[in-house]
Design a protein around this motif. Structure first.
Motif, mmCIF file in Angstrom:
data_model
loop_
_atom_site.group_PDB
_atom_site.id
_atom_site.type_symbol
_atom_site.label_atom_id
_atom_site.label_comp_id
_atom_site.label_asym_id
_atom_site.label_seq_id
_atom_site.Cartn_x
_atom_site.Cartn_y
_atom_site.Cartn_z
ATOM 1 N N GLY A 1 26.380 13.724 -62.183
ATOM 2 C CA GLY A 1 27.191 14.414 -63.178
ATOM 3 C C GLY A 1 28.642 14.541 -62.788
ATOM 4 O O GLY A 1 29.538 14.511 -63.629
ATOM 5 N N GLU A 2 28.887 14.658 -61.473
ATOM 6 C CA GLU A 2 30.268 14.777 -60.992
ATOM 7 C C GLU A 2 30.985 13.439 -60.974
ATOM 8 O O GLU A 2 32.219 13.375 -60.972
ATOM 9 C CB GLU A 2 30.294 15.360 -59.567
ATOM 10 C CG GLU A 2 29.853 16.804 -59.506
ATOM 11 C CD GLU A 2 30.932 17.749 -60.006
ATOM 12 O OE1 GLU A 2 32.049 17.276 -60.277
ATOM 13 O OE2 GLU A 2 30.652 18.950 -60.108
ATOM 14 N N ALA A 3 30.239 12.352 -60.917
ATOM 15 C CA ALA A 3 30.824 11.008 -60.848
ATOM 16 C C ALA A 3 31.795 10.917 -59.686
ATOM 17 O O ALA A 3 32.957 10.548 -59.827
ATOM 18 C CB ALA A 3 31.514 10.639 -62.155
ATOM 19 N N VAL A 4 31.318 11.267 -58.505
ATOM 20 C CA VAL A 4 32.171 11.290 -57.315
ATOM 21 C C VAL A 4 32.672 9.884 -57.006
ATOM 22 O O VAL A 4 31.901 8.944 -57.031
ATOM 23 C CB VAL A 4 31.366 11.846 -56.122
ATOM 24 C CG1 VAL A 4 32.201 11.759 -54.845
ATOM 25 C CG2 VAL A 4 30.960 13.276 -56.384
ATOM 26 N N GLN B 1 37.097 16.677 -53.851
ATOM 27 C CA GLN B 1 38.506 16.995 -53.637
ATOM 28 C C GLN B 1 39.151 16.099 -52.588
ATOM 29 O O GLN B 1 40.370 15.920 -52.577
ATOM 30 C CB GLN B 1 38.657 18.455 -53.198
ATOM 31 C CG GLN B 1 38.249 19.465 -54.257
ATOM 32 C CD GLN B 1 38.279 20.883 -53.715
ATOM 33 O OE1 GLN B 1 38.621 21.111 -52.561
ATOM 34 N NE2 GLN B 1 37.906 21.838 -54.555
ATOM 35 N N MET B 2 38.347 15.526 -51.709
ATOM 36 C CA MET B 2 38.862 14.714 -50.611
ATOM 37 C C MET B 2 39.185 13.307 -51.101
ATOM 38 O O MET B 2 38.342 12.648 -51.699
ATOM 39 C CB MET B 2 37.805 14.644 -49.497
ATOM 40 C CG MET B 2 38.271 13.989 -48.229
ATOM 41 S SD MET B 2 39.626 14.865 -47.442
ATOM 42 C CE MET B 2 38.927 16.506 -47.258
ATOM 43 N N ASN B 3 40.408 12.853 -50.872
ATOM 44 C CA ASN B 3 40.832 11.532 -51.320
ATOM 45 C C ASN B 3 40.541 10.478 -50.258
ATOM 46 O O ASN B 3 41.446 9.835 -49.718
ATOM 47 C CB ASN B 3 42.327 11.552 -51.649
ATOM 48 C CG ASN B 3 42.627 12.447 -52.831
ATOM 49 O OD1 ASN B 3 42.142 12.212 -53.923
ATOM 50 N ND2 ASN B 3 43.406 13.495 -52.599
ATOM 51 N N VAL C 1 35.060 17.164 -43.007
ATOM 52 C CA VAL C 1 34.185 16.839 -44.142
ATOM 53 C C VAL C 1 33.381 15.579 -43.846
ATOM 54 O O VAL C 1 32.181 15.491 -44.144
ATOM 55 C CB VAL C 1 35.018 16.676 -45.428
ATOM 56 C CG1 VAL C 1 34.134 16.217 -46.588
ATOM 57 C CG2 VAL C 1 35.709 17.990 -45.786
ATOM 58 N N TYR C 2 34.043 14.587 -43.245
ATOM 59 C CA TYR C 2 33.380 13.323 -42.927
ATOM 60 C C TYR C 2 32.181 13.551 -42.002
ATOM 61 O O TYR C 2 31.083 13.033 -42.254
ATOM 62 C CB TYR C 2 34.380 12.382 -42.265
ATOM 63 C CG TYR C 2 33.780 11.095 -41.748
ATOM 64 C CD1 TYR C 2 33.284 10.134 -42.621
ATOM 65 C CD2 TYR C 2 33.706 10.843 -40.375
ATOM 66 C CE1 TYR C 2 32.742 8.950 -42.145
ATOM 67 C CE2 TYR C 2 33.168 9.670 -39.891
ATOM 68 C CZ TYR C 2 32.687 8.725 -40.775
ATOM 69 O OH TYR C 2 32.148 7.558 -40.310
ATOM 70 N N TYR C 3 32.362 14.341 -40.950
ATOM 71 C CA TYR C 3 31.262 14.564 -40.011
ATOM 72 C C TYR C 3 30.163 15.420 -40.623
ATOM 73 O O TYR C 3 28.985 15.266 -40.263
ATOM 74 C CB TYR C 3 31.801 15.202 -38.726
ATOM 75 C CG TYR C 3 32.565 14.217 -37.866
ATOM 76 C CD1 TYR C 3 32.055 12.945 -37.629
ATOM 77 C CD2 TYR C 3 33.796 14.548 -37.317
ATOM 78 C CE1 TYR C 3 32.745 12.030 -36.854
ATOM 79 C CE2 TYR C 3 34.503 13.642 -36.533
ATOM 80 C CZ TYR C 3 33.968 12.378 -36.312
ATOM 81 O OH TYR C 3 34.656 11.473 -35.547
ATOM 82 N N ARG C 4 30.494 16.281 -41.538
ATOM 83 C CA ARG C 4 29.445 17.054 -42.223
ATOM 84 C C ARG C 4 28.603 16.142 -43.115
ATOM 85 O O ARG C 4 27.373 16.311 -43.219
ATOM 86 C CB ARG C 4 30.074 18.177 -43.042
ATOM 87 C CG ARG C 4 30.627 19.329 -42.185
ATOM 88 C CD ARG C 4 31.405 20.316 -43.018
ATOM 89 N NE ARG C 4 30.573 20.929 -44.042
ATOM 90 C CZ ARG C 4 31.053 21.586 -45.091
ATOM 91 N NH1 ARG C 4 32.372 21.690 -45.258
ATOM 92 N NH2 ARG C 4 30.242 22.144 -45.963
ATOM 93 N N LEU D 1 29.310 18.500 -52.007
ATOM 94 C CA LEU D 1 29.785 17.755 -53.176
ATOM 95 C C LEU D 1 31.178 18.186 -53.653
ATOM 96 O O LEU D 1 32.043 17.324 -53.866
ATOM 97 C CB LEU D 1 28.758 17.882 -54.304
ATOM 98 C CG LEU D 1 28.851 16.866 -55.445
ATOM 99 C CD1 LEU D 1 28.810 15.449 -54.918
ATOM 100 C CD2 LEU D 1 27.721 17.100 -56.433
ATOM 101 N N PRO D 2 31.466 19.486 -53.819
ATOM 102 C CA PRO D 2 32.809 19.865 -54.286
ATOM 103 C C PRO D 2 33.922 19.449 -53.325
ATOM 104 O O PRO D 2 34.994 19.011 -53.755
ATOM 105 C CB PRO D 2 32.723 21.389 -54.415
ATOM 106 C CG PRO D 2 31.265 21.695 -54.528
ATOM 107 C CD PRO D 2 30.569 20.667 -53.696
ATOM 108 N N GLU D 3 33.660 19.581 -52.015
ATOM 109 C CA GLU D 3 34.693 19.223 -51.042
ATOM 110 C C GLU D 3 34.935 17.717 -51.006
ATOM 111 O O GLU D 3 36.074 17.270 -50.878
ATOM 112 C CB GLU D 3 34.292 19.717 -49.655
ATOM 113 C CG GLU D 3 34.301 21.230 -49.515
ATOM 114 C CD GLU D 3 33.991 21.653 -48.096
ATOM 115 O OE1 GLU D 3 34.862 21.487 -47.228
ATOM 116 O OE2 GLU D 3 32.870 22.137 -47.865
#
Length: 503
Positions: free
Chosen positions: A500-503, A464-466, A432-435, A459-461
């Motif tokens: 909107g997701e407030a990531v 979910q990633m901590n 995910v980081y490299y993407r 965005l969804p992944e």
């Protein structure tokens, strides 16, 4: 293809069985990672084992034990056996390849763990004492191992006790909140964590079996982090490191235990530092790395010291590249003579990133060539566990980030695409980081719409990633796209979704 027999039970193997074990024996051995298996008397008649015993060198005996055909076609790794013995993989490597161990208590302890018959030993085992591989072992006031969980520590955590606090203090915490953190961190298998909420003894005593339990925590943290990231996991590691360090400061233990204890706590400190880095707490990581280096030197554990220096090189990479280079150089000097190819790969990558930050392109390219040459030499049985992530993807990914530092976004994007296509399921966070960094490189190439589409898809992944490190880079893309004078539909869609997701 001819039939062969299972080395454990003697039964005939199916023609298509390439594991070296029959199905019942494979089932019986699924838990062998947690403790040594119960071996038959004939095990010790194997010629390499007999020769090792005759040499009166327990390190050679352990090596012959690991390579015994009873364990199947794949030898037991040094990491697994070191965990049983309560030492690090690097220490076991020195035991196997160095001079004979002469300390009677250590010889007796390891012989009992492996179940070596008394009659075959060249020293006498004490008549009393618990067999730590067969009996419940717990830190004073800490948990007993869960027999259904490969010896992992169990029970609910608490805020670490201060070193000045009374040893009778009972530390409490919000159990529900901690279980939520543990579940998010992927550590639900570690049970109730009750040990950190128990009173401490006035004069606790620590043995090698307790060190083994503490060592197992590092592996748990490493595996959970690779999958889910470190945000909540970092809180748990800080709690555990603080409490175990407090116990170690108060405890009684022998000189032999001291080395293994300091090495175990050094490794835990280094792991905690990495979790702090990934959780976006870079300032908090440095004290743990300093602690790791100090304890590693006390334990004469150069492997953990090199790990901490490699992490210091990473920590200083962006803001203090010269200091980063010094750390990588020191790690290479310390590991000269014993570093495996993959470890040298990592250290040359650290140097390459530092040179890129210093805008020294020729030095960067030289170090990248060295890193690739070392990687091509393949894995080694002595590879330390902390370099599990060093693979083709990591080389490509770090080369790509260096290209970004050198303001070459096109080459960075190409390298990142290669890294993404060679992803390992065990390193989901890195994927995910490299993407995310590919979306950044794409934007820097000038393709704003494609970067926005990639970021929206991620965005969804990321949510979910901590990992605050991953989240921070996606937030940087959001900030950069927010400065576009005439935002297109893809840009607006990503900004609205991100906000909107407030990531």
């Amino acid at each position: 293809m001819t039939h062969t027999n299972c080395p454990r039970c003697g039964g005939r193997l199916a023609r298509d069985n390439d594991s070296g074990r029959c199905t019942p024996c494979q089932a019986a051995e699924r838990d062998r990672m947690g403790a040594p298996p119960a071996v038959p008397a004939s095990f010790w008649n194997h010629e390499p084992v007999r020769q090792a015993l005759a040499s009166r060198h327990l390190g050679r005996v352990i090596r012959a034990y690991r390579f015994h055909p009873y364990h199947g076609r794949t030898a037991l790794s040094q990491t697994v056996v070191a965990g049983w013995l309560g030492i690090t993989q690097a220490q076991l490597s020195r035991v196997e390849n160095g001079p004979p161990v002469v300390h009677l208590d250590r010889l007796a302890h390891w012989a009992k763990i492996l179940g070596i018959p008394n009659a075959l030993l060249w020293f006498s085992l004490p008549d009393v004492g618990l067999d730590p591989s067969r009996q419940a072992a717990s830190w004073p006031g800490l948990p007993e191992p869960d027999r259904h969980n490969h010896g992992n520590l169990v029970g609910p955590p608490a805020t670490p006790a201060s070193s000045e606090a009374s040893t009778k203090e009972v530390v409490t915490t919000d159990r529900r909140q901690f279980h939520t953190l543990a579940a998010l961190a992927g550590l639900g298998s570690m049970g109730e964590w009750g040990f950190l909420a128990t009173p401490a003894d006035e004069s606790p005593a620590i043995g090698l079996e307790h060190v083994r339990l503490a060592t197992s925590l590092v592996k748990e943290f490493r595996q959970a982090d690779a999958v889910a990231g470190a945000n909540q996991l970092c809180d748990i590691a800080i709690h555990v490191h603080g409490r175990l360090s407090s116990w170690a400061a108060k405890a009684r233990y022998s000189r032999d235990v001291a080395e293994a204890l300091q090495a175990s706590l050094a490794d835990l400190a280094a792991q905690t530092a990495w979790l702090a880095i990934d959780a976006g707490r870079r300032a908090a990581a440095r004290p743990y790395l300093n602690d790791a280096i100090t304890r590693a030197r006390l334990a004469d554990d150069s492997q953990v010291e090199v790990r901490a220096l490699a992490q210091l090189a990473l920590l200083n990479g962006d803001s203090q590249p010269t200091e980063s280079l010094h750390c990588a150089d020191a790690a290479l000097r310390i590991s000269a003579g014993w570093a495996t190819p993959r470890l040298r790969t990592l250290l040359h990558l650290r140097r390459a990133c530092a040179f890129a930050a210093l805008q020294d392109r020729s030095a960067f390219e030289r170090e990248m060539r060295k890193a690739r040459q070392e990687l091509e030499r393949g894995p080694h049985e002595s590879d330390p566990e902390f370099i599990h992530f060093v693979n083709f993807q990591e080389v490509q990914g770090l080369e790509a980030l260096s290209f970004l530092a050198l303001d070459q976004p096109r080459r960075a994007a190409e390298a990142l695409r290669d890294a993404i296509t060679t992803a390992s399921p065990a390193h989901r966070r890195n994927q995910v980081y490299y993407r995310v960094r590919l979306a950044e490189a794409t934007h820097r190439e000038g393709d704003v719409n494609e970067a926005a589409l990639m970021a929206l898809d991620l965005l969804p992944e990321v949510k979910q990633m901590n990992s605050r490190r991953v989240t921070r880079h996606l937030a940087d893309i959001r900030s950069t796209l927010g400065q576009v004078t005439r935002p297109t539909t893809p840009v607006r869609n990503f900004i609205e979704a991100f906000d909107g997701e407030a990531v």
